[in-house]
Design a protein around this motif. Structure first.
Motif, short mmCIF file in Angstrom:
data_model
loop_
_atom_site.label_atom_id
_atom_site.label_comp_id
_atom_site.label_asym_id
_atom_site.label_seq_id
_atom_site.Cartn_x
_atom_site.Cartn_y
_atom_site.Cartn_z
N ILE A 153 104.62 40.30 -7.43
CA ILE A 153 105.83 40.40 -6.61
C ILE A 153 105.48 40.04 -5.17
O ILE A 153 104.37 40.31 -4.69
CB ILE A 153 106.46 41.82 -6.67
CG1 ILE A 153 105.49 42.88 -6.12
CG2 ILE A 153 106.91 42.17 -8.06
CD1 ILE A 153 106.11 44.26 -6.03
N HIS A 154 106.42 39.44 -4.50
CA HIS A 154 106.34 39.14 -3.07
C HIS A 154 107.43 39.97 -2.38
O HIS A 154 108.62 39.80 -2.70
CB HIS A 154 106.55 37.65 -2.80
CG HIS A 154 105.40 36.80 -3.24
ND1 HIS A 154 105.15 36.53 -4.57
CD2 HIS A 154 104.45 36.13 -2.53
CE1 HIS A 154 104.09 35.75 -4.66
NE2 HIS A 154 103.65 35.49 -3.44
N VAL A 155 107.03 40.83 -1.50
CA VAL A 155 107.97 41.70 -0.79
C VAL A 155 108.55 40.91 0.37
O VAL A 155 107.84 40.55 1.32
CB VAL A 155 107.30 42.99 -0.30
CG1 VAL A 155 108.30 43.86 0.46
CG2 VAL A 155 106.71 43.75 -1.48
N GLN A 156 109.83 40.65 0.30
CA GLN A 156 110.51 39.89 1.35
C GLN A 156 111.00 40.78 2.47
O GLN A 156 110.85 40.47 3.65
CB GLN A 156 111.67 39.10 0.74
CG GLN A 156 112.32 38.12 1.70
CD GLN A 156 113.42 37.33 1.02
OE1 GLN A 156 114.01 37.77 0.02
NE2 GLN A 156 113.70 36.14 1.53
N MET A 181 105.46 39.34 2.67
CA MET A 181 105.81 38.10 3.33
C MET A 181 105.95 38.25 4.84
O MET A 181 105.91 37.28 5.58
CB MET A 181 107.12 37.56 2.73
CG MET A 181 107.04 37.31 1.23
SD MET A 181 108.56 36.68 0.52
CE MET A 181 108.65 35.07 1.28
N LYS A 182 106.08 39.49 5.31
CA LYS A 182 106.13 39.79 6.73
C LYS A 182 105.83 41.27 6.91
O LYS A 182 105.92 42.06 5.96
CB LYS A 182 107.50 39.45 7.32
CG LYS A 182 108.62 40.35 6.82
CD LYS A 182 109.93 40.06 7.54
CE LYS A 182 111.02 41.04 7.12
NZ LYS A 182 112.29 40.79 7.85
N PRO A 183 105.46 41.69 8.13
CA PRO A 183 105.23 43.14 8.35
C PRO A 183 106.52 43.92 8.12
O PRO A 183 107.59 43.55 8.60
CB PRO A 183 104.78 43.20 9.82
CG PRO A 183 104.27 41.83 10.12
CD PRO A 183 105.09 40.89 9.31
N ILE A 184 106.38 45.00 7.37
CA ILE A 184 107.53 45.81 7.02
C ILE A 184 107.67 46.93 8.04
O ILE A 184 106.76 47.74 8.23
CB ILE A 184 107.40 46.38 5.60
CG1 ILE A 184 107.20 45.24 4.59
CG2 ILE A 184 108.61 47.21 5.26
CD1 ILE A 184 108.33 44.25 4.56
N GLN A 185 108.82 46.99 8.69
CA GLN A 185 109.13 48.04 9.65
C GLN A 185 110.52 48.59 9.36
O GLN A 185 111.49 47.83 9.33
CB GLN A 185 109.06 47.50 11.09
CG GLN A 185 107.67 47.11 11.55
CD GLN A 185 107.66 46.66 12.98
OE1 GLN A 185 108.71 46.53 13.61
NE2 GLN A 185 106.47 46.42 13.53
N LEU A 186 110.58 49.88 9.14
CA LEU A 186 111.83 50.57 8.91
C LEU A 186 112.19 51.38 10.15
O LEU A 186 111.31 51.70 10.98
CB LEU A 186 111.74 51.47 7.69
CG LEU A 186 111.37 50.79 6.37
CD1 LEU A 186 111.30 51.81 5.25
CD2 LEU A 186 112.37 49.70 6.03
N PRO A 187 113.45 51.77 10.31
CA PRO A 187 113.82 52.56 11.50
C PRO A 187 113.07 53.89 11.60
O PRO A 187 112.69 54.30 12.69
CB PRO A 187 115.33 52.78 11.31
CG PRO A 187 115.77 51.66 10.44
CD PRO A 187 114.62 51.38 9.53
N ASP A 188 112.86 54.56 10.48
CA ASP A 188 112.23 55.88 10.49
C ASP A 188 110.82 55.89 9.92
O ASP A 188 110.13 56.91 10.05
CB ASP A 188 113.08 56.87 9.71
CG ASP A 188 114.41 57.12 10.37
OD1 ASP A 188 114.51 56.87 11.58
OD2 ASP A 188 115.36 57.57 9.69
N PHE A 189 110.39 54.81 9.26
CA PHE A 189 109.13 54.84 8.54
C PHE A 189 108.32 53.58 8.83
O PHE A 189 108.87 52.53 9.19
CB PHE A 189 109.36 54.96 7.02
CG PHE A 189 109.95 56.26 6.59
CD1 PHE A 189 109.14 57.33 6.25
CD2 PHE A 189 111.33 56.42 6.51
CE1 PHE A 189 109.68 58.53 5.83
CE2 PHE A 189 111.89 57.61 6.11
CZ PHE A 189 111.06 58.67 5.77
#
Length: 438
Positions: free
Chosen positions: A25-28, A162-170
């Motif tokens: 899997i590739h996380v988009q 596929m890119k750095p994952i940034q969430l509002p709270d996590f």
């Protein structure tokens, strides 16, 4: 493709053991992680790879080694029917048509890629909230074939961001993959799992929860600097601080699921509420001490008035035996005066008490004999003037002073709150830093 599909039958491919299906899997992108519904949203490129010898075209004089097939042909070929069994919702992106790509290699290898939007559950544990770490899992299985027919394997690079994952709270701090074999009534099934680990960003809660509670606690200590008699002002400060903490606590809890265990935020807010409640208890204690001291002072003032109001002459109380009324008495007031010869004369002014006319003869009644004092018109009986009467009890709390209690509280409360902070932050932050995500 027409030549290949003319002789193709949609059935399980021939293999020595079982069909080997490789998955990656590739996380988009990732959406928000919702604590109320305990799930998260993720956009992935889901890839499957297997070999089907019936689709091989190496024996044909083709000028290409791979063919990109149209998606309309996908239902006509065999697939392992791999699905995400724990997903709450899975949709294929259509922008504008379905985002599905199928590639057929000359040796019969099939490569299928879907662009999916998946809503998957998370295993939430909020005991460390807001310093918690949460995990969310995607589980892949073949819905139609057990491990005797289809075996699932992760590719060498199973998960690719596929890119750095940034969430509002996590922040996604780690991900891991593993393979398990589960027993079902129809046999053993291969199961592939990918686990995403998220660490909460607690900066928001520091600004919105912890800093306001610090200020509220400090404001509640202002009442210690007020005088004990300022009861309305001290009560207003304490009640306002208590209501502010309660409102902040409820505002935080409304965005969290209703769990039965104690969270780190619960410990903090309940501890702060307890400190504000302690200031109210201290105020009640100070008011009670003030009331006890006022009662003691009033009792001493009454006894002093009684001692000063007695009429003493030559070491004894001077009375007149003449001029009695019916059921009453005449008590002479002693007024010393000086004549021209320098001798003091006594002037007695009779005061008639009781009913009836004034009489010169007859003894007074011992039950109705009264005496009027110099500085009070309240009659004072001889029973009250009797020496040796015990003073009213003062109580042990009268020995405390309200000012001393406030001075002690203005030192004890900040010191206790500092100790509470040291224990709280050491306990929860040490667990956060000691976590191993490997």
């Amino acid at each position: 493709m027409n030549t290949i599909m003319s002789n193709y039958t949609k059935m399980l491919p021939e293999a020595e053991d079982s069909v080997q299906v490789n998955i990656e899997i590739h996380v988009q992108d990732m959406g928000s992680l919702n604590e109320i519904s305990s799930d998260f949203e993720i956009d992935i490129l889901f890839t499957q790879l297997w070999h089907d010898s019936a689709l091989s075209f190496a024996h044909l004089p083709a000028c290409k080694r791979n063919i990109t097939m149209e998606t309309r042909l996908l239902p006509k070929i065999w697939s392992p029917n791999t699905c995400m069994i724990n997903s709450k919702r899975t949709t294929v992106h259509a922008s504008p048509s379905e985002n599905v790509m199928v590639i057929l290699y000359e040796n019969g290898t099939v490569w299928i890629n879907h662009r999916l939007s998946v809503k998957s559950p998370c295993n939430l544990d909020l005991r460390q909230f807001p310093f918690d770490t949460q995990t969310c899992i995607l589980i892949f299985e073949s819905y139609s074939h057990n491990s005797e027919e289809v075996e699932l394997h992760w590719m060498e690079e199973a998960v690719t961001l596929m890119k750095p994952i940034q969430l509002p709270d996590f922040d996604m701090v780690h991900y891991s993959t593993k393979k398990e074999t589960l027993l079902y009534p129809n046999g053993y099934w291969d199961q592939l799992q990918v686990t995403f680990t998220f660490k909460r960003r607690y900066g928001f809660y520091i600004i919105q929860a912890y800093v306001p509670t610090y200020l509220t606690i400090i404001v509640s200590w202002v009442s210690f600097c007020m005088e004990p008699k300022a009861l309305p002002a001290r009560t207003t400060v304490g009640i306002s601080s208590l209501l502010a903490l309660t409102f902040q606590f409820g505002n935080i809890l409304k965005n969290l699921p209703r769990v039965s265990y104690v969270k780190a935020m619960d410990v903090w807010m309940l501890g702060c509420i307890s400190f504000v409640f302690g200031t109210m208890v201290e105020l009640a204690f100070v008011c009670y001490i003030s009331r006890c001291q006022n009662s003691v002072r009033n009792a001493e003032r009454r006894r002093e008035r009684m001692r000063n109001s007695q009429v003493w002459a030559n070491g004894s109380c001077r009375t007149r035996s003449n001029g009695y009324a019916n059921g009453g008495s005449i008590i002479s007031h002693y007024h010393p005066t000086s004549n021209g010869n320098g001798n003091n004369n006594r002037q007695d002014t009779p005061l008639v008490t009781g009913r009836g006319s004034l009489h010169r003869n007859g003894p007074p009644s011992p039950l109705n004999l009264q005496m009027t004092t110099f500085d009070s018109e309240i009659p004072l009986t001889f029973d009250q003037m009797r020496p040796g009467s015990p003073p009213p009890p003062s109580g042990c709390l009268a020995r405390f002073h309200p000012e001393a209690v406030d001075k002690f509280s203005i030192v004890a409360f900040p010191l206790a709150f500092t100790m509470f902070n040291l224990v709280y932050w050491w306990h929860y932050l040490s667990q956060t830093f000691d976590q191993n995500y490997q």
